[in-house]
Design a protein around this motif. Structure first.
Motif, PDB file in Angstrom:
ATOM      1  N   GLU A  52       7.072  14.689  -0.946  1.00  0.00           N
ATOM      2  CA  GLU A  52       6.371  13.725  -0.099  1.00  0.00           C
ATOM      3  C   GLU A  52       7.066  13.615   1.263  1.00  0.00           C
ATOM      4  OE1 GLU A  52       3.213  13.252  -1.727  1.00  0.00           O
ATOM      5  OE2 GLU A  52       3.464  11.431  -0.565  1.00  0.00           O
ATOM      6  N   CYS A  53       8.383  13.834   1.276  1.00  0.00           N
ATOM      7  CA  CYS A  53       9.168  13.734   2.508  1.00  0.00           C
ATOM      8  C   CYS A  53       8.648  14.723   3.555  1.00  0.00           C
ATOM      9  CB  CYS A  53      10.638  14.031   2.211  1.00  0.00           C
ATOM     10  SG  CYS A  53      10.904  15.572   1.297  1.00  0.00           S
ATOM     11  N   GLU A  54       8.435  15.958   3.095  1.00  0.00           N
ATOM     12  CA  GLU A  54       7.987  17.021   3.997  1.00  0.00           C
ATOM     13  C   GLU A  54       6.643  16.649   4.628  1.00  0.00           C
ATOM     14  OE1 GLU A  54       8.110  21.643   3.043  1.00  0.00           O
ATOM     15  OE2 GLU A  54       6.304  20.726   2.244  1.00  0.00           O
ATOM     16  N   ALA A  55       5.762  16.047   3.820  1.00  0.00           N
ATOM     17  CA  ALA A  55       4.436  15.676   4.324  1.00  0.00           C
ATOM     18  C   ALA A  55       4.535  14.558   5.355  1.00  0.00           C
ATOM     19  CB  ALA A  55       3.538  15.250   3.164  1.00  0.00           C
ATOM     20  N   ALA A  56       5.540  13.686   5.219  1.00  0.00           N
ATOM     21  CA  ALA A  56       5.657  12.541   6.122  1.00  0.00           C
ATOM     22  C   ALA A  56       6.480  12.853   7.363  1.00  0.00           C
ATOM     23  CB  ALA A  56       6.296  11.361   5.381  1.00  0.00           C
ATOM     24  N   CYS A  57       7.304  13.873   7.307  1.00  0.00           N
ATOM     25  CA  CYS A  57       8.276  14.116   8.380  1.00  0.00           C
ATOM     26  C   CYS A  57       7.583  14.417   9.702  1.00  0.00           C
ATOM     27  CB  CYS A  57       9.191  15.283   8.010  1.00  0.00           C
ATOM     28  SG  CYS A  57      10.325  15.706   9.355  1.00  0.00           S
ATOM     29  N   PRO A  58       7.871  13.641  10.745  1.00  0.00           N
ATOM     30  CA  PRO A  58       7.222  13.879  12.034  1.00  0.00           C
ATOM     31  C   PRO A  58       7.682  15.196  12.665  1.00  0.00           C
ATOM     32  CG  PRO A  58       8.916  12.193  12.252  1.00  0.00           C
ATOM     33  CD  PRO A  58       8.765  12.473  10.782  1.00  0.00           C
ATOM     34  N   LYS A  59       8.800  15.731  12.218  1.00  0.00           N
ATOM     35  CA  LYS A  59       9.304  16.977  12.785  1.00  0.00           C
ATOM     36  C   LYS A  59       9.065  18.156  11.840  1.00  0.00           C
ATOM     37  CE  LYS A  59      10.106  14.862  16.325  1.00  0.00           C
ATOM     38  NZ  LYS A  59       9.326  15.151  17.549  1.00  0.00           N
ATOM     39  N   GLU A  60       8.284  17.936  10.817  1.00  0.00           N
ATOM     40  CA  GLU A  60       7.917  18.983   9.854  1.00  0.00           C
ATOM     41  C   GLU A  60       9.114  19.746   9.296  1.00  0.00           C
ATOM     42  OE1 GLU A  60       4.667  20.821  12.404  1.00  0.00           O
ATOM     43  OE2 GLU A  60       3.574  20.378  10.559  1.00  0.00           O
ATOM     44  N   ILE A  61      10.180  19.011   8.998  1.00  0.00           N
ATOM     45  CA  ILE A  61      11.336  19.629   8.346  1.00  0.00           C
ATOM     46  C   ILE A  61      10.878  20.106   6.963  1.00  0.00           C
ATOM     47  CG2 ILE A  61      13.704  19.257   7.515  1.00  0.00           C
ATOM     48  CD1 ILE A  61      13.559  18.916  10.535  1.00  0.00           C
ATOM     49  N   GLY A 103       0.329   2.701   3.831  1.00  0.00           N
ATOM     50  CA  GLY A 103       0.982   3.465   2.766  1.00  0.00           C
ATOM     51  C   GLY A 103       1.520   4.813   3.178  1.00  0.00           C
ATOM     52  N   ARG A 104       1.473   5.135   4.474  1.00  0.00           N
ATOM     53  CA  ARG A 104       2.032   6.416   4.930  1.00  0.00           C
ATOM     54  C   ARG A 104       3.110   6.141   5.974  1.00  0.00           C
ATOM     55  NH1 ARG A 104      -1.817  11.061   5.349  1.00  0.00           N
ATOM     56  NH2 ARG A 104      -3.224  10.769   3.589  1.00  0.00           N
ATOM     57  N   ALA A 105       4.237   6.833   5.828  1.00  0.00           N
ATOM     58  CA  ALA A 105       5.296   6.695   6.818  1.00  0.00           C
ATOM     59  C   ALA A 105       4.828   7.324   8.126  1.00  0.00           C
ATOM     60  CB  ALA A 105       6.566   7.384   6.327  1.00  0.00           C
ATOM     61  N   ARG A 119       0.873  -1.181   0.000  1.00  0.00           N
ATOM     62  CA  ARG A 119       0.000   0.000   0.000  1.00  0.00           C
ATOM     63  C   ARG A 119       0.904   1.222   0.000  1.00  0.00           C
ATOM     64  NH1 ARG A 119      -5.165   0.582   2.992  1.00  0.00           N
ATOM     65  NH2 ARG A 119      -4.714   2.661   2.181  1.00  0.00           N
ATOM     66  N   GLU A 120       0.626   2.153  -0.893  1.00  0.00           N
ATOM     67  CA  GLU A 120       1.444   3.365  -0.932  1.00  0.00           C
ATOM     68  C   GLU A 120       0.554   4.562  -1.232  1.00  0.00           C
ATOM     69  OE1 GLU A 120       4.780   3.172  -3.600  1.00  0.00           O
ATOM     70  OE2 GLU A 120       5.410   5.217  -3.132  1.00  0.00           O
ATOM     71  N   ASP A 121       0.566   5.524  -0.349  1.00  0.00           N
ATOM     72  CA  ASP A 121      -0.238   6.733  -0.503  1.00  0.00           C
ATOM     73  C   ASP A 121       0.589   7.851  -1.108  1.00  0.00           C
ATOM     74  OD1 ASP A 121      -2.729   6.159   0.339  1.00  0.00           O
ATOM     75  OD2 ASP A 121      -2.732   7.610   1.987  1.00  0.00           O
ATOM     76  N   VAL A 179      12.882   9.134   3.606  1.00  0.00           N
ATOM     77  CA  VAL A 179      13.317   8.153   2.614  1.00  0.00           C
ATOM     78  C   VAL A 179      12.164   7.200   2.299  1.00  0.00           C
ATOM     79  CG1 VAL A 179      14.897   6.232   2.183  1.00  0.00           C
ATOM     80  CG2 VAL A 179      15.706   8.266   3.416  1.00  0.00           C
ATOM     81  N   ALA A 180      11.483   6.747   3.357  1.00  0.00           N
ATOM     82  CA  ALA A 180      10.413   5.764   3.186  1.00  0.00           C
ATOM     83  C   ALA A 180       9.273   6.322   2.349  1.00  0.00           C
ATOM     84  CB  ALA A 180       9.898   5.326   4.549  1.00  0.00           C
ATOM     85  N   SER A 181       8.958   7.604   2.518  1.00  0.00           N
ATOM     86  CA  SER A 181       7.796   8.158   1.828  1.00  0.00           C
ATOM     87  C   SER A 181       8.152   8.681   0.445  1.00  0.00           C
ATOM     88  CB  SER A 181       7.205   9.303   2.647  1.00  0.00           C
ATOM     89  OG  SER A 181       8.172  10.320   2.810  1.00  0.00           O
TER      90      SER A 181
END
Ligand code: HEM
Ligand code: SF4
Ligand code: FES
Lengths: 234, 247
Positions: free
Chosen positions: B219-228, B72-74, A98-100, B166-168
């Motif tokens: 996509e990295c920015e959207a996934a980053c828990p620290k909002e880098i 599907g979301r980091a 699954r990838e969003d 990286v994951a996202s």
């Protein structure tokens, strides 16, 4: 401490490749703007467009120098684009079940596809209007003072629905490529920041729309009979 | 609440691995996602099944160890939240949840949901430091730093090295992480002396580890828990260009 052992060549380093894409891309955009302004003289009329075309043809060595420069730009852009794409696929050999996607635009995710289609179109476009290979009958078109009749060639070309639609589709793909490309250019060159980035996104889309309308106006004007062959027929 | 989980199981680095289905029964809304997995693991242990291996340490959103791809979301569906801080109230009774490890060539899976992120450590070893002769600590006010610079450097330094960027990223690129680290040093006077070789070495190491190239998806920015912010990627690109031109 030496820096030499770690500094991989600029042109193969990840960021270096991106900068090459960005610089060649922005030069190609510069060409698109000049080319559009030149072509829009179609709306002024036969005399103007043919005179312009003749001037360009008379540049001789300069013309060939320019063509070579454009070719080098295109080759670097396409080559680095394909390399980036292949490397990026290799960077994740096993994908997700699954990838969003949260905020990556569709245009950003289809750059390689729009790019390769534009490339195919450019090859056809050169064979069609520049080298006159696909429709050799255009070569006979001459205007009243004996110049190559580029004006009539363009109108004859776009009077063919299949050709006009192919051009319109290609221009849409080009605009789609540009909507991500122009914004991406500023990010890659390091000129984007929190203040500008959202504005760059909007400007990038606006620019793509202007390019689309500009180029699409020509086949559309021919299809709608707004510009006509000198004899009045179409 | 009751949930259906599809969890990636893989014995070791060599194993092919597969998604396995598990039922999570009687989960409390107030539990964190990791506590939910703890409950599932209790059950598995009682059944004599090998429990699901996943990384975690602080469980308070600061260490960067927890690392799960959820549906599907980091780090799961919540913005600016690590998995350990993700609560089950964000899910509904009867939900199906896919749980997968970070996927990148540079982050090989070692077991189940655990990946080896030492590639990040090697990027740091390549230049993510300031070379100084350690002596007595200098006076805090001996080195004035403009507030604006200190604030931006602090934003960059908030990166916990979790690898969600990286994951996202569709290209498995590490640009957000590396750019945060490069920026955090470049913005402060202590890091200034080595800024040119730092950016070159860290990028060279990043490439060598097999991370992908950035194509500005964000996509990295959207996934980053620290909002880098991706502005740090622009900053690193600029640092790199300056270093190249200077040579
Ligand atoms: C007139 C034609 C073209 C123009 C004006 C143009 C312009 C640009 C620009 C400005 C960028 C942004 C560079 C950056 O990432 O900062 C870009 C990216 C890209 N172009 Fe083109 N391009 C054209 C044709 C092509 C062609 C023929 C291809 C074929 C492969 C292509 C493939 C790509 C790819 C894959 C990217 C994405 C690179 C990335 O996102 O990292 N482009 N283009
Ligand atoms: S930049 Fe954000 S997502 Fe990437 S490692 Fe740092 S904290 Fe994690
Ligand atoms: S376990 Fe430390 S950040 Fe999640």
């Amino acid at each position: 401490m030496t820096t030499s052992q770690a500094s991989v060549s600029f042109t193969t380093a990840s960021v270096g490749k991106k900068v090459l894409m960005a610089i060649t891309g922005i030069c190609l955009i510069g060409f698109l703007i000049v080319h559009l302004i030149g072509n829009l003289q179609l709306f002024i009329g036969q005399e103007q467009l043919n005179k312009y075309a003749e001037t360009l043809q008379s540049l001789g060595g300069l013309k060939w120098g320019f063509r070579l420069f454009m070719l080098v730009l295109a080759v670097i852009h396409v080559w680095k684009g394909v390399v980036l794409w292949l490397e990026n696929r290799r960077a994740r050999p096993i994908g997700y079940h699954r990838e969003d996607t949260v905020q990556a635009s569709l245009s950003s995710r289809t750059m390689i596809y729009t790019g390769l289609l534009i490339f195919a179109f450019v090859v056809y476009h050169l064979l069609h209007f520049t080298l006159i290979v696909t429709n050799p009958e255009y070569a006979q078109l001459k205007d009243s003072v004996g110049r190559v009749d580029v004006y009539s060639m363009v109108i004859t070309g776009f009077s063919n629905y299949a050709i006009a639609i192919a051009y319109l589709i290609a221009m849409f793909l080009l605009a789609y490529h540009l909507s991500h490309a122009s914004e991406s250019f500023f990010q890659t060159m390091g000129w984007a920041n929190d203040k500008y980035l959202p504005k760059l996104k909007i400007l990038s889309n606006l620019f793509a729309i202007v390019i689309f309308i500009g180029y699409a106006s020509m086949p559309i004007a021919v299809l709608l009979n707004i510009v006509k062959l000198p004899g009045g027929g179409n | 609440m009751n949930l259906t989980l599809y969890v990636w199981r893989q014995k070791d680095a060599e194993d092919k691995g597969s998604l396995e289905k598990y039922d999570a029964r009687d989960i409390n809304h107030h539990m964190s996602f990791l506590e939910m997995l703890d409950v599932v693991n209790e059950g598995l242990i009682q059944e004599g099944v090998d429990p699901i291996a996943f990384d975690h340490d602080c469980r308070e959103g600061i260490c960067g160890m927890c690392s799960l791809m959820i549906n599907g979301r980091a780090h799961g569906p919540e913005k600016a939240t690590t998995v350990c801080q993700l609560h089950m109230r964000h899910f509904k009774d009867g939900d199906t949840i896919y749980i997968e490890p970070w996927r990148a060539k540079a982050f090989p899976v070692t077991k189940d949901l655990i990946v080896d992120r030492s590639a990040f450590d090697r990027v740091m070893q390549a230049g993510g430091f300031v070379s100084v002769n350690t002596g007595g600590a200098p006076d805090a006010n001996a080195l004035p730093i403009p507030k604006a610079n200190a604030d931006v450097a602090f934003d960059a330094a908030a990166c916990i090295g979790c690898g969600a960027c990286v994951a996202s990223c569709k290209n498995a690129s590490a640009m957000l992480f590396v750019s945060a680290k490069v920026s955090q040093f470049a913005l402060l006077p202590q890091g200034h002396a080595e800024r040119k070789q730092r950016v070159e070495k860290m990028i060279a190491q990043m490439d060598e580890e097999g991370f992908g190239n950035c194509t500005n998806y964000y996509e990295c920015e959207a996934a980053c828990p620290k909002e880098i912010s991706v502005r740090f990627i622009a900053k690193m690109n600029r640092e790199y260009l300056m270093a190249t031109i200077a040579k």
